[in-house]
Design a protein around this motif. Structure first.
Motif, PDB file in Angstrom:
ATOM      1  N   THR A  27       0.833  -1.203   0.000  1.00 19.15           N
ATOM      2  CA  THR A  27       0.000   0.000   0.000  1.00 19.15           C
ATOM      3  C   THR A  27       0.863   1.247   0.000  1.00 19.15           C
ATOM      4  O   THR A  27       1.819   1.341   0.760  1.00 19.15           O
ATOM      5  CB  THR A  27      -0.895   0.010   1.263  1.00 19.15           C
ATOM      6  OG1 THR A  27      -1.641  -1.200   1.313  1.00 19.15           O
ATOM      7  CG2 THR A  27      -1.827   1.199   1.271  1.00 19.15           C
ATOM      8  N   ASP A  28       0.534   2.181  -0.868  1.00 17.65           N
ATOM      9  CA  ASP A  28       1.135   3.511  -0.831  1.00 17.65           C
ATOM     10  C   ASP A  28       0.099   4.442  -0.233  1.00 17.65           C
ATOM     11  O   ASP A  28      -1.054   4.447  -0.657  1.00 17.65           O
ATOM     12  CB  ASP A  28       1.477   4.014  -2.233  1.00 17.65           C
ATOM     13  CG  ASP A  28       2.737   3.394  -2.794  1.00 17.65           C
ATOM     14  OD1 ASP A  28       3.380   2.598  -2.094  1.00 17.65           O
ATOM     15  OD2 ASP A  28       3.068   3.709  -3.950  1.00 17.65           O
ATOM     16  N   LEU A  29       0.504   5.223   0.735  1.00 18.12           N
ATOM     17  CA  LEU A  29      -0.395   6.185   1.364  1.00 18.12           C
ATOM     18  C   LEU A  29       0.224   7.566   1.235  1.00 18.12           C
ATOM     19  O   LEU A  29       1.340   7.800   1.699  1.00 18.12           O
ATOM     20  CB  LEU A  29      -0.607   5.827   2.839  1.00 18.12           C
ATOM     21  CG  LEU A  29      -1.403   6.812   3.677  1.00 18.12           C
ATOM     22  CD1 LEU A  29      -2.811   6.989   3.111  1.00 18.12           C
ATOM     23  CD2 LEU A  29      -1.452   6.352   5.115  1.00 18.12           C
ATOM     24  N   HIS A  30      -0.483   8.449   0.578  1.00 20.84           N
ATOM     25  CA  HIS A  30      -0.019   9.819   0.418  1.00 20.84           C
ATOM     26  C   HIS A  30      -1.033  10.740   1.087  1.00 20.84           C
ATOM     27  O   HIS A  30      -2.218  10.697   0.764  1.00 20.84           O
ATOM     28  CB  HIS A  30       0.105  10.197  -1.060  1.00 20.84           C
ATOM     29  CG  HIS A  30       1.124   9.395  -1.781  1.00 20.84           C
ATOM     30  ND1 HIS A  30       2.329   9.915  -2.177  1.00 20.84           N
ATOM     31  CD2 HIS A  30       1.124   8.101  -2.168  1.00 20.84           C
ATOM     32  CE1 HIS A  30       3.025   8.968  -2.772  1.00 20.84           C
ATOM     33  NE2 HIS A  30       2.307   7.866  -2.786  1.00 20.84           N
ATOM     34  N   HIS A  31      -0.555  11.541   2.002  1.00 20.27           N
ATOM     35  CA  HIS A  31      -1.430  12.510   2.685  1.00 20.27           C
ATOM     36  C   HIS A  31      -0.992  13.894   2.247  1.00 20.27           C
ATOM     37  O   HIS A  31       0.180  14.252   2.350  1.00 20.27           O
ATOM     38  CB  HIS A  31      -1.295  12.357   4.203  1.00 20.27           C
ATOM     39  CG  HIS A  31      -2.133  13.319   4.947  1.00 20.27           C
ATOM     40  ND1 HIS A  31      -1.633  14.478   5.482  1.00 20.27           N
ATOM     41  CD2 HIS A  31      -3.455  13.319   5.214  1.00 20.27           C
ATOM     42  CE1 HIS A  31      -2.608  15.146   6.063  1.00 20.27           C
ATOM     43  NE2 HIS A  31      -3.724  14.472   5.910  1.00 20.27           N
ATOM     44  N   TYR A  32      -1.936  14.659   1.737  1.00 14.75           N
ATOM     45  CA  TYR A  32      -1.649  16.001   1.261  1.00 14.75           C
ATOM     46  C   TYR A  32      -2.260  16.990   2.238  1.00 14.75           C
ATOM     47  O   TYR A  32      -3.455  17.293   2.172  1.00 14.75           O
ATOM     48  CB  TYR A  32      -2.224  16.191  -0.146  1.00 14.75           C
ATOM     49  CG  TYR A  32      -1.661  15.197  -1.136  1.00 14.75           C
ATOM     50  CD1 TYR A  32      -0.465  15.451  -1.791  1.00 14.75           C
ATOM     51  CD2 TYR A  32      -2.312  13.997  -1.391  1.00 14.75           C
ATOM     52  CE1 TYR A  32       0.065  14.537  -2.693  1.00 14.75           C
ATOM     53  CE2 TYR A  32      -1.794  13.084  -2.285  1.00 14.75           C
ATOM     54  CZ  TYR A  32      -0.609  13.355  -2.933  1.00 14.75           C
ATOM     55  OH  TYR A  32      -0.081  12.445  -3.817  1.00 14.75           O
ATOM     56  N   SER A  33      -1.450  17.471   3.145  1.00 10.68           N
ATOM     57  CA  SER A  33      -1.920  18.376   4.185  1.00 10.68           C
ATOM     58  C   SER A  33      -2.564  19.615   3.570  1.00 10.68           C
ATOM     59  O   SER A  33      -2.003  20.236   2.671  1.00 10.68           O
ATOM     60  CB  SER A  33      -0.741  18.781   5.071  1.00 10.68           C
ATOM     61  OG  SER A  33      -1.179  19.616   6.102  1.00 10.68           O
ATOM     62  N   GLY A  34      -3.751  19.929   4.051  1.00 13.94           N
ATOM     63  CA  GLY A  34      -4.451  21.114   3.578  1.00 13.94           C
ATOM     64  C   GLY A  34      -5.266  20.918   2.317  1.00 13.94           C
ATOM     65  O   GLY A  34      -5.978  21.817   1.907  1.00 13.94           O
ATOM     66  N   ALA A  35      -5.161  19.738   1.693  1.00 12.21           N
ATOM     67  CA  ALA A  35      -5.928  19.495   0.472  1.00 12.21           C
ATOM     68  C   ALA A  35      -7.377  19.202   0.819  1.00 12.21           C
ATOM     69  O   ALA A  35      -7.688  18.662   1.868  1.00 12.21           O
ATOM     70  CB  ALA A  35      -5.336  18.319  -0.302  1.00 12.21           C
ATOM     71  N   PHE A  36      -8.267  19.565  -0.081  1.00 13.88           N
ATOM     72  CA  PHE A  36      -9.676  19.278   0.105  1.00 13.88           C
ATOM     73  C   PHE A  36     -10.060  18.082  -0.768  1.00 13.88           C
ATOM     74  O   PHE A  36      -9.305  17.681  -1.653  1.00 13.88           O
ATOM     75  CB  PHE A  36     -10.528  20.504  -0.234  1.00 13.88           C
ATOM     76  CG  PHE A  36     -10.234  21.066  -1.610  1.00 13.88           C
ATOM     77  CD1 PHE A  36     -10.904  20.596  -2.713  1.00 13.88           C
ATOM     78  CD2 PHE A  36      -9.274  22.052  -1.764  1.00 13.88           C
ATOM     79  CE1 PHE A  36     -10.629  21.091  -3.979  1.00 13.88           C
ATOM     80  CE2 PHE A  36      -8.987  22.558  -3.018  1.00 13.88           C
ATOM     81  CZ  PHE A  36      -9.663  22.075  -4.129  1.00 13.88           C
ATOM     82  N   HIS A  37     -11.222  17.530  -0.515  1.00 15.60           N
ATOM     83  CA  HIS A  37     -11.693  16.375  -1.273  1.00 15.60           C
ATOM     84  C   HIS A  37     -11.760  16.727  -2.761  1.00 15.60           C
ATOM     85  O   HIS A  37     -12.311  17.755  -3.129  1.00 15.60           O
ATOM     86  CB  HIS A  37     -13.064  15.947  -0.754  1.00 15.60           C
ATOM     87  CG  HIS A  37     -13.548  14.661  -1.333  1.00 15.60           C
ATOM     88  ND1 HIS A  37     -12.951  13.461  -1.038  1.00 15.60           N
ATOM     89  CD2 HIS A  37     -14.558  14.400  -2.186  1.00 15.60           C
ATOM     90  CE1 HIS A  37     -13.580  12.495  -1.683  1.00 15.60           C
ATOM     91  NE2 HIS A  37     -14.563  13.045  -2.388  1.00 15.60           N
TER      92      HIS A  37
END
Length: 68
Positions: A27-37
């Motif tokens: 699994t690759d998990l990328h979290h983009y802080s401040g991004a909206f749906h």
């Protein structure tokens, strides 16, 4: 106090990713802080371009990886 969330699916997606990781699913998990749906669908933004490029790279890696 919880931080303000701009993506109402964030917690669900993070939980799903953690479950996949815990069960041994690559699994690759990328979290983009401040991004909206759906931030990636806004044309011309640096963040959207980065999100799409990273998704394409992950798909390419998946297609190159031999299945077990």
């Amino acid at each position: 106090m919880a931080a303000y969330q701009v993506d109402w699916t964030r917690e669900e997606v993070l939980n799903d990713a953690h479950l996949l990781i815990q069960t041994g699913v690559p699994t690759d998990l990328h979290h983009y802080s401040g991004a909206f749906h759906k931030a990636h669908v806004i044309a011309g933004t640096a963040l959207g371009a980065r999100m799409i490029a990273e998704r394409v790279t992950a798909i390419q890696r998946l297609l190159r990886t031999p299945s077990a």
